[in-house]
Design a protein around this motif. Structure first.
Motif, mmCIF file in Angstrom:
data_model
loop_
_atom_site.group_PDB
_atom_site.id
_atom_site.type_symbol
_atom_site.label_atom_id
_atom_site.label_comp_id
_atom_site.label_asym_id
_atom_site.label_seq_id
_atom_site.Cartn_x
_atom_site.Cartn_y
_atom_site.Cartn_z
ATOM 1 N N THR A 59 0.754 -1.295 -0.082
ATOM 2 C CA THR A 59 0.000 0.081 -0.002
ATOM 3 C C THR A 59 0.859 1.242 0.136
ATOM 4 O O THR A 59 2.087 1.003 0.394
ATOM 5 C CB THR A 59 -0.771 0.061 1.322
ATOM 6 N N PHE A 60 0.223 2.476 -0.317
ATOM 7 C CA PHE A 60 1.108 3.809 -0.381
ATOM 8 C C PHE A 60 0.983 4.253 0.977
ATOM 9 O O PHE A 60 -0.188 4.329 1.642
ATOM 10 C CB PHE A 60 0.539 4.698 -1.314
ATOM 11 N N SER A 61 2.143 4.457 1.734
ATOM 12 C CA SER A 61 2.181 4.904 3.202
ATOM 13 C C SER A 61 1.844 6.364 3.329
ATOM 14 O O SER A 61 1.470 6.922 4.298
ATOM 15 C CB SER A 61 3.439 4.382 3.832
ATOM 16 N N THR A 62 2.194 7.132 2.414
ATOM 17 C CA THR A 62 2.459 8.725 2.465
ATOM 18 C C THR A 62 1.575 9.421 1.490
ATOM 19 O O THR A 62 1.391 10.579 1.722
ATOM 20 C CB THR A 62 3.967 9.335 1.994
ATOM 21 N N VAL A 63 0.378 8.665 0.919
ATOM 22 C CA VAL A 63 -0.798 9.156 0.360
ATOM 23 C C VAL A 63 -1.881 10.084 1.472
ATOM 24 O O VAL A 63 -2.069 9.214 2.400
ATOM 25 C CB VAL A 63 -1.409 8.388 -0.411
ATOM 26 N N ARG A 64 -2.238 11.027 1.190
ATOM 27 C CA ARG A 64 -3.217 11.752 2.096
ATOM 28 C C ARG A 64 -4.929 10.967 1.615
ATOM 29 O O ARG A 64 -4.694 10.459 0.336
ATOM 30 C CB ARG A 64 -3.290 13.092 1.689
ATOM 31 N N LYS A 65 -5.473 11.057 2.242
ATOM 32 C CA LYS A 65 -6.669 10.545 1.883
ATOM 33 C C LYS A 65 -7.495 11.344 0.625
ATOM 34 O O LYS A 65 -7.689 12.833 0.756
ATOM 35 C CB LYS A 65 -7.957 11.055 3.324
ATOM 36 N N ASN A 66 -7.782 10.813 -0.170
ATOM 37 C CA ASN A 66 -8.522 11.169 -1.535
ATOM 38 C C ASN A 66 -7.744 12.172 -2.023
ATOM 39 O O ASN A 66 -8.145 13.088 -2.869
ATOM 40 C CB ASN A 66 -9.934 11.594 -1.150
ATOM 41 N N GLU A 67 -6.330 12.002 -2.085
ATOM 42 C CA GLU A 67 -5.458 12.886 -2.886
ATOM 43 C C GLU A 67 -5.502 12.719 -4.131
ATOM 44 O O GLU A 67 -5.315 13.588 -5.051
ATOM 45 C CB GLU A 67 -4.097 12.583 -2.221
ATOM 46 N N PHE A 68 -5.438 11.463 -4.772
ATOM 47 C CA PHE A 68 -5.371 10.997 -6.059
ATOM 48 C C PHE A 68 -6.749 10.254 -6.575
ATOM 49 O O PHE A 68 -7.116 9.429 -5.574
ATOM 50 C CB PHE A 68 -4.131 10.159 -6.252
ATOM 51 N N THR A 69 -6.986 10.360 -7.888
ATOM 52 C CA THR A 69 -7.912 9.544 -8.407
ATOM 53 C C THR A 69 -7.921 9.252 -9.680
ATOM 54 O O THR A 69 -7.231 10.093 -10.442
ATOM 55 C CB THR A 69 -9.424 10.685 -8.617
ATOM 56 N N ASN A 70 -8.048 7.762 -10.016
ATOM 57 C CA ASN A 70 -7.469 7.620 -11.488
ATOM 58 C C ASN A 70 -8.724 6.716 -12.018
ATOM 59 O O ASN A 70 -9.325 5.826 -11.251
ATOM 60 C CB ASN A 70 -6.232 6.569 -11.256
ATOM 61 N N ASP A 71 -8.484 6.299 -13.341
ATOM 62 C CA ASP A 71 -9.489 5.450 -13.886
ATOM 63 C C ASP A 71 -8.574 4.537 -14.654
ATOM 64 O O ASP A 71 -9.127 3.285 -15.137
ATOM 65 C CB ASP A 71 -10.656 6.155 -14.591
ATOM 66 N N LYS A 72 -7.264 4.859 -14.795
ATOM 67 C CA LYS A 72 -6.442 3.852 -15.389
ATOM 68 C C LYS A 72 -5.231 3.962 -14.349
ATOM 69 O O LYS A 72 -4.751 4.963 -14.320
ATOM 70 C CB LYS A 72 -6.094 4.144 -16.754
ATOM 71 N N TYR A 73 -4.761 2.863 -14.004
ATOM 72 C CA TYR A 73 -3.586 2.861 -12.921
ATOM 73 C C TYR A 73 -2.774 1.702 -13.276
ATOM 74 O O TYR A 73 -3.170 0.638 -13.649
ATOM 75 C CB TYR A 73 -4.153 2.964 -11.760
ATOM 76 N N VAL A 74 -1.493 2.009 -12.808
ATOM 77 C CA VAL A 74 -0.292 0.935 -12.583
ATOM 78 C C VAL A 74 0.437 1.299 -11.307
ATOM 79 O O VAL A 74 0.878 2.203 -11.150
ATOM 80 C CB VAL A 74 0.683 0.976 -13.779
ATOM 81 N N ASN A 75 0.413 0.294 -10.559
ATOM 82 C CA ASN A 75 1.181 0.253 -9.122
ATOM 83 C C ASN A 75 2.147 -0.819 -9.131
ATOM 84 O O ASN A 75 1.608 -2.053 -9.223
ATOM 85 C CB ASN A 75 0.194 0.531 -7.872
ATOM 86 N N ILE A 76 3.351 -0.430 -8.477
ATOM 87 C CA ILE A 76 4.224 -1.444 -8.220
ATOM 88 C C ILE A 76 4.749 -1.121 -6.767
ATOM 89 O O ILE A 76 5.188 -0.330 -6.591
ATOM 90 C CB ILE A 76 5.203 -1.233 -9.302
ATOM 91 N N PHE A 77 4.745 -2.412 -6.172
ATOM 92 C CA PHE A 77 5.115 -2.552 -4.854
ATOM 93 C C PHE A 77 6.520 -3.497 -4.593
ATOM 94 O O PHE A 77 6.434 -4.646 -5.062
ATOM 95 C CB PHE A 77 3.981 -3.130 -3.862
#
Length: 170
Positions: A59-77
């Motif tokens: 998970t992202f630990s430093t993201v604030r609540k509702n900071e980003f909104t996407n309809d297409k995304y790629v996340n790498i952990f």
């Protein structure tokens, strides 16, 4: 709003066990939502930021609540746990120093921002980056660590890019 199709395109995980240097874990998650949808159906990295957070893997630990909104995304952990190989020091199962490095990356875009009036929307098209260090089993089975946010979405104040983590290892 038109009808829509929601697709999680994929989620893949790979672990590598390295003799004498520990274990590497990589997880990639990507998805897309096609069509015009209400805000509540978009991909929003869910994490409630606090100065001290509970440790949660992938998970992202430093993201604030509702900071980003996407309809297409790629996340790498990405994480690498040195386990007991890096430091052999232990004391009667009370202290066991096991460092783990973590890096999380996210990219995302949002189509049809104009449909969501009254909400300040920001996507992750420039790339979201955070990295940190976790000390596993530092005291009994408790973990302590920190994450730092950097790149295009870093905050102007240096201290606002950090979060401290506490967790529990088995």
């Amino acid at each position: 709003m038109d009808t829509f199709n929601q697709h999680t395109l994929g989620n893949t995980t790979k672990d590598f066990n390295w003799r004498k240097i520990g274990k590497t874990h990589i997880e990639a998650v990507c998805g897309a939502i096609f069509g015009e949808v209400p805000y509540s159906l978009l991909n929003i990295p869910t994490r409630i930021y606090n100065v001290v957070n509970v440790l949660a893997n992938n998970t992202f630990s430093t993201v604030r609540k509702n900071e980003f909104t996407n309809d297409k995304y790629v996340n790498i952990f990405f994480s690498h746990d040195f386990e007991h190989y890096f430091f052999k020091w232990q004391h009667e199962n009370i202290f066991s120093f096991q460092p783990k490095i973590v890096s999380n990356i996210g990219w995302g875009t949002l189509s049809h921002k104009e449909n969501h009036q009254g909400v300040d929307l920001k996507d992750m098209q420039l790339g979201y980056f955070e990295s940190g260090l976790i000390f596993r089993k530092l005291l009994f089975t408790f973990d302590l660590g920190f994450m730092y946010r950097y790149g295009a979405y870093s905050n102007p104040a240096f201290k606002d890019n950090f979060t401290f983590l506490i967790g529990y290892s088995f």
